[in-house]
Motif scaffolding. Structure first.
Motif, PDB file in Angstrom:
ATOM      1  N   ALA A 116    -139.847  11.144   8.488  1.00 46.96           N
ATOM      2  CA  ALA A 116    -140.798  10.138   8.006  1.00 46.96           C
ATOM      3  C   ALA A 116    -141.382  10.524   6.655  1.00 46.96           C
ATOM      4  CB  ALA A 116    -141.915   9.950   9.031  1.00 46.96           C
ATOM      5  N   TRP A 117    -141.762  11.789   6.492  1.00 46.03           N
ATOM      6  CA  TRP A 117    -142.331  12.243   5.217  1.00 46.03           C
ATOM      7  C   TRP A 117    -141.308  12.107   4.094  1.00 46.03           C
ATOM      8  CZ3 TRP A 117    -141.164  16.036   1.638  1.00 46.03           C
ATOM      9  CH2 TRP A 117    -142.164  16.339   0.699  1.00 46.03           C
ATOM     10  N   THR A 118    -140.063  12.535   4.385  1.00 48.00           N
ATOM     11  CA  THR A 118    -139.003  12.433   3.375  1.00 48.00           C
ATOM     12  C   THR A 118    -138.729  10.976   3.020  1.00 48.00           C
ATOM     13  OG1 THR A 118    -138.002  14.457   4.255  1.00 48.00           O
ATOM     14  CG2 THR A 118    -136.641  13.097   2.817  1.00 48.00           C
ATOM     15  N   GLY A 119    -138.650  10.126   4.034  1.00 49.57           N
ATOM     16  CA  GLY A 119    -138.378   8.709   3.791  1.00 49.57           C
ATOM     17  C   GLY A 119    -139.494   8.014   3.043  1.00 49.57           C
ATOM     18  N   TRP A 120    -140.738   8.354   3.381  1.00 53.38           N
ATOM     19  CA  TRP A 120    -141.891   7.729   2.709  1.00 53.38           C
ATOM     20  C   TRP A 120    -141.855   8.033   1.216  1.00 53.38           C
ATOM     21  CZ3 TRP A 120    -146.151   5.254   5.338  1.00 53.38           C
ATOM     22  CH2 TRP A 120    -147.208   4.892   4.511  1.00 53.38           C
ATOM     23  N   LEU A 121    -141.636   9.320   0.871  1.00 52.20           N
ATOM     24  CA  LEU A 121    -141.631   9.711  -0.537  1.00 52.20           C
ATOM     25  C   LEU A 121    -140.406   9.179  -1.270  1.00 52.20           C
ATOM     26  CD1 LEU A 121    -143.895  11.635   0.516  1.00 52.20           C
ATOM     27  CD2 LEU A 121    -143.055  13.304  -1.147  1.00 52.20           C
ATOM     28  N   ALA A 122    -139.234   9.204  -0.594  1.00 53.78           N
ATOM     29  CA  ALA A 122    -138.008   8.718  -1.238  1.00 53.78           C
ATOM     30  C   ALA A 122    -138.115   7.233  -1.562  1.00 53.78           C
ATOM     31  CB  ALA A 122    -136.810   8.981  -0.345  1.00 53.78           C
ATOM     32  N   THR A 123    -138.725   6.474  -0.663  1.00 56.07           N
ATOM     33  CA  THR A 123    -138.883   5.034  -0.876  1.00 56.07           C
ATOM     34  C   THR A 123    -139.810   4.737  -2.045  1.00 56.07           C
ATOM     35  OG1 THR A 123    -138.544   4.660   1.487  1.00 56.07           O
ATOM     36  CG2 THR A 123    -139.533   2.880   0.250  1.00 56.07           C
ATOM     37  N   ASP A 124    -140.768   5.625  -2.274  1.00 54.14           N
ATOM     38  CA  ASP A 124    -141.710   5.437  -3.384  1.00 54.14           C
ATOM     39  C   ASP A 124    -141.238   6.102  -4.674  1.00 54.14           C
ATOM     40  OD1 ASP A 124    -143.488   3.859  -2.022  1.00 54.14           O
ATOM     41  OD2 ASP A 124    -144.792   5.495  -1.397  1.00 54.14           O
TER      42      ASP A 124
END
Length: 253
Positions: A116-124
């Motif tokens: 979730a942390w990786t996905g949140w930052l990658a999406t932003d």
């Protein structure tokens, strides 16, 4: 006659100071039942993580990453968690102890938080000039990860994700049924998933080190994801999620 009366009075006075007879019923304080607390802690040892508290009885260091941190003694609560997977009226089972269930939950939450942390930052767009998103206008037009949930719910994408996650949870719960029946000696969180062969031909100490790294990264990721979401909700929706307060003195809580 006077002598007999005086002797009787002296004997009665002496009896008042005589020691109590054996066999007197115990007081209600002595008859108190054993407290549950006495079974939840080891009073002879202190917690390694919180030295002013006694060690939780189940945190004896046998699990990788066990540092004795359990200030609420949740790991010491005696409970059979097999009922969460399979109703107890179906059949008699050996059961899933509290510590096993909590380690399973901790590892699963840690793994999800890392993704979730990786996905949140990658999406932003934290990992490059271009945000990592699915192709299509509906995904590229989402302003930020914070707003993605509501937008994806409204246009239906999260329905498929819910089905996919539910299917994975249903399949992985089968091994917990086996553990509850005593048919498997599987370690908590072990799904034999090692496609890159990180654990191949490794010694037990090396494998434990890898498990500790995963556990510590998962714990850090749970805190990190909570922090990222909190910062974004407070207004810092763009990486690095700094809350745009023009003047800290103007902030009201």
């Amino acid at each position: 006659m006077m002598k007999i009366a005086a002797a009787s009075l002296l004997a009665g006075s002496a009896a008042a100071f005589a020691p109590a007879q054996q066999g007197v019923a115990k007081t209600s304080l002595d008859a108190m039942p054993e407290r549950m607390w006495d079974k939840m802690v080891d009073k002879t040892e202190r917690s390694a993580a919180i030295p002013f508290l006694p060690r939780p009885i189940n945190l004896d260091g046998s699990y990788v990453g066990d540092v004795g941190f359990d200030p609420f003694y949740l790991s010491s609560i005696p409970k059979n968690f097999a009922g969460f997977i399979q109703p107890p009226q179906w059949e008699e089972v050996e059961g899933i102890p509290t510590l096993y269930w909590m380690r399973e939950a901790e590892i699963k939450h840690g793994r999800v938080a890392m993704l979730a942390w990786t996905g949140w930052l990658a999406t932003d767009g934290a990992f490059g000039p271009v945000p990592f998103r699915f192709p299509g206008e509906v995904y590229h037009d989402v302003p930020s990860s914070l707003e993605a949930h509501n937008i994806m719910v409204s246009q239906g994408s999260l329905g498929f994700m819910l089905f996919a996650i539910g299917f994975i949870e249903f399949c992985t719960s089968a091994v917990l049924v086996e553990v509850g029946k005593g048919e498997s000696d599987r370690e908590a969180g072990d799904f034999k998933l090692d496609p890159l062969q990180f654990l191949k031909d490794k010694s037990k100490d090396e494998i434990d080190t890898m498990k500790l790294k995963e556990l510590q990264n998962g714990r850090a990721a749970m805190l990190a994801f909570s922090g990222v979401v909190t910062q974004a909700a407070l207004g810092g929706t763009d990486f690095p999620y700094l809350v745009p307060y023009p003047n800290v003195a103007d902030v009201t809580w």
